[in-house]
Design a protein around this motif. Structure first.
Motif, PDB file in Angstrom:
ATOM      1  N   GLN A  60       0.851  -1.192   0.000  1.00 45.47           N
ATOM      2  CA  GLN A  60       0.000   0.000   0.000  1.00 45.47           C
ATOM      3  C   GLN A  60       0.885   1.240   0.000  1.00 45.47           C
ATOM      4  O   GLN A  60       1.033   1.903   1.028  1.00 45.47           O
ATOM      5  CB  GLN A  60      -0.893  -0.004   1.256  1.00 45.47           C
ATOM      6  N   PRO A  61       1.486   1.554  -1.186  1.00 44.24           N
ATOM      7  CA  PRO A  61       2.486   2.637  -1.230  1.00 44.24           C
ATOM      8  C   PRO A  61       1.942   3.987  -0.766  1.00 44.24           C
ATOM      9  O   PRO A  61       2.707   4.836  -0.311  1.00 44.24           O
ATOM     10  CB  PRO A  61       2.893   2.701  -2.706  1.00 44.24           C
ATOM     11  N   TRP A  62       0.588   4.159  -0.821  1.00 38.58           N
ATOM     12  CA  TRP A  62       0.035   5.454  -0.390  1.00 38.58           C
ATOM     13  C   TRP A  62       0.192   5.680   1.117  1.00 38.58           C
ATOM     14  O   TRP A  62      -0.044   6.777   1.610  1.00 38.58           O
ATOM     15  CB  TRP A  62      -1.449   5.553  -0.785  1.00 38.58           C
ATOM     16  N   ARG A  63       0.623   4.636   1.843  1.00 36.72           N
ATOM     17  CA  ARG A  63       0.828   4.811   3.275  1.00 36.72           C
ATOM     18  C   ARG A  63       2.100   5.601   3.579  1.00 36.72           C
ATOM     19  O   ARG A  63       2.386   5.886   4.732  1.00 36.72           O
ATOM     20  CB  ARG A  63       0.895   3.448   3.975  1.00 36.72           C
ATOM     21  N   ILE A  64       2.854   5.955   2.530  1.00 40.11           N
ATOM     22  CA  ILE A  64       4.122   6.660   2.750  1.00 40.11           C
ATOM     23  C   ILE A  64       3.900   7.942   3.559  1.00 40.11           C
ATOM     24  O   ILE A  64       4.706   8.280   4.415  1.00 40.11           O
ATOM     25  CB  ILE A  64       4.860   6.954   1.408  1.00 40.11           C
ATOM     26  N   ARG A  65       2.753   8.629   3.300  1.00 36.47           N
ATOM     27  CA  ARG A  65       2.530   9.905   3.994  1.00 36.47           C
ATOM     28  C   ARG A  65       2.437   9.718   5.497  1.00 36.47           C
ATOM     29  O   ARG A  65       3.052  10.436   6.264  1.00 36.47           O
ATOM     30  CB  ARG A  65       1.280  10.603   3.457  1.00 36.47           C
ATOM     31  N   ARG A  66       1.641   8.684   5.914  1.00 31.94           N
ATOM     32  CA  ARG A  66       1.549   8.467   7.358  1.00 31.94           C
ATOM     33  C   ARG A  66       2.847   7.900   7.919  1.00 31.94           C
ATOM     34  O   ARG A  66       3.191   8.123   9.070  1.00 31.94           O
ATOM     35  CB  ARG A  66       0.333   7.618   7.734  1.00 31.94           C
ATOM     36  N   MET A  67       3.593   7.177   7.091  1.00 32.14           N
ATOM     37  CA  MET A  67       4.845   6.604   7.578  1.00 32.14           C
ATOM     38  C   MET A  67       5.924   7.665   7.768  1.00 32.14           C
ATOM     39  O   MET A  67       6.905   7.434   8.471  1.00 32.14           O
ATOM     40  CB  MET A  67       5.312   5.497   6.658  1.00 32.14           C
ATOM     41  N   MET A  68       5.723   8.810   7.135  1.00 29.78           N
ATOM     42  CA  MET A  68       6.685   9.894   7.337  1.00 29.78           C
ATOM     43  C   MET A  68       6.674  10.378   8.785  1.00 29.78           C
ATOM     44  O   MET A  68       7.567  11.094   9.223  1.00 29.78           O
ATOM     45  CB  MET A  68       6.389  11.065   6.389  1.00 29.78           C
ATOM     46  N   ARG A  69       5.635   9.960   9.537  1.00 22.01           N
ATOM     47  CA  ARG A  69       5.614  10.292  10.966  1.00 22.01           C
ATOM     48  C   ARG A  69       6.716   9.531  11.722  1.00 22.01           C
ATOM     49  O   ARG A  69       7.122   9.950  12.796  1.00 22.01           O
ATOM     50  CB  ARG A  69       4.286   9.863  11.598  1.00 22.01           C
ATOM     51  N   LEU A  70       7.144   8.392  11.157  1.00 24.67           N
ATOM     52  CA  LEU A  70       8.068   7.538  11.910  1.00 24.67           C
ATOM     53  C   LEU A  70       9.404   8.216  12.207  1.00 24.67           C
ATOM     54  O   LEU A  70       9.841   8.225  13.355  1.00 24.67           O
ATOM     55  CB  LEU A  70       8.266   6.193  11.207  1.00 24.67           C
ATOM     56  N   PRO A  71      10.084   8.803  11.182  1.00 20.97           N
ATOM     57  CA  PRO A  71      11.335   9.497  11.523  1.00 20.97           C
ATOM     58  C   PRO A  71      11.098  10.634  12.523  1.00 20.97           C
ATOM     59  O   PRO A  71      11.928  10.862  13.410  1.00 20.97           O
ATOM     60  CB  PRO A  71      11.826  10.037  10.181  1.00 20.97           C
ATOM     61  N   ARG A  72       9.919  11.310  12.403  1.00 22.63           N
ATOM     62  CA  ARG A  72       9.643  12.398  13.356  1.00 22.63           C
ATOM     63  C   ARG A  72       9.438  11.838  14.767  1.00 22.63           C
ATOM     64  O   ARG A  72       9.794  12.458  15.755  1.00 22.63           O
ATOM     65  CB  ARG A  72       8.413  13.208  12.900  1.00 22.63           C
TER      66      ARG A  72
END
Ligand code: UDP
Length: 199
Positions: free
Chosen positions: A175-187
């Motif tokens: 589900q590549p569209w999850r990239i946006r929510r996954m950008m929370r991980l480094p933060r």
């Protein structure tokens, strides 16, 4: 990360009877802060385990959420595994407040003991918090994408990937569209490091 700027969600998490670490980032953060947690506990692992116990004990389940047809499919899979299991209601619906009255009525009329809500975080948790006072279930739990996994719509990551803490990578591949929510991980990692620095 959502609870940092969403006070309502933060209070809901604080008031919850049980908050479980469903991601590998939480395990890392807990260990880093010197309060390690034994393992991930996900809705996708929890729902089948609770269903198995419910079949033994006679607890009645209601599955709310996911795309139309998915909860029905998940219910069929769980019933096939546990013929004694009582799934007394299945409904897709939506977390929109206009639908709430009708959904609460449906759940209460079903006589369910346990309610699983699959609307994703934080909507599912807010839905439960708003409606708990008038729901007659004994327990309600947000389960994220659990019905999609149980119904076989989305495959779980292979066990070796889960063990290496890479389930998130597998989901990103599917589900590549999850990239946006996954950008929370480094933060999240930076927030934990900073928190520790200024403790
Ligand atoms: N979903 C839904 N209605 C909505 C938003 C989400 O039924 O308005 C469902 C979606 O179909 C999926 C689940 O909620 O089954 C959320 O899954 P996701 O994998 O995003 O949750 P996570 O486990 O990552 O919190």
């Amino acid at each position: 990360m959502i609870a940092r700027h969403d006070i309502n969600f933060r209070n809901i998490l604080k008031r919850a009877n049980l908050c479980v670490p469903d991601g590998v980032g939480l395990l890392w953060a807990a260990k880093y802060q010197g309060t390690p947690l034994p393992e991930r506990v996900t809705g996708s692992d929890g729902v089948p385990l609770i269903a198995a116990r419910a079949a033994e004990k006679g607890w009645r389940l209601f599955l709310l959420g996911a795309a139309p047809g998915v909860a029905e499919k998940a219910a069929d899979v769980l019933r096939a595994r546990h013929p004694a299991l009582q799934i007394v209601g299945v409904y897709s619906g939506s977390p929109a407040p206009e639908e709430e009255d009708a959904i609460v009525e449906r759940i209460n009329a079903s006589g369910a003991d346990i309610l699983f809500v699959a609307y994703g975080a934080p909507e599912q948790d807010k839905w439960i918090a708003r409606n708990t006072p008038r729901l007659r279930v004994k327990m309600a739990m947000g389960v994220g994408g659990a019905f999609d996994f149980i119904a076989g719509i989305i495959p779980r990551a292979p066990l070796w990937m889960q063990r290496l803490g890479l389930e998130w990578l597998f989901r990103l591949y599917l589900q590549p569209w999850r990239i946006r929510r996954m950008m929370r991980l480094p933060r999240f990692v930076i927030a934990v490091l900073l928190d520790n620095l200024f403790k």
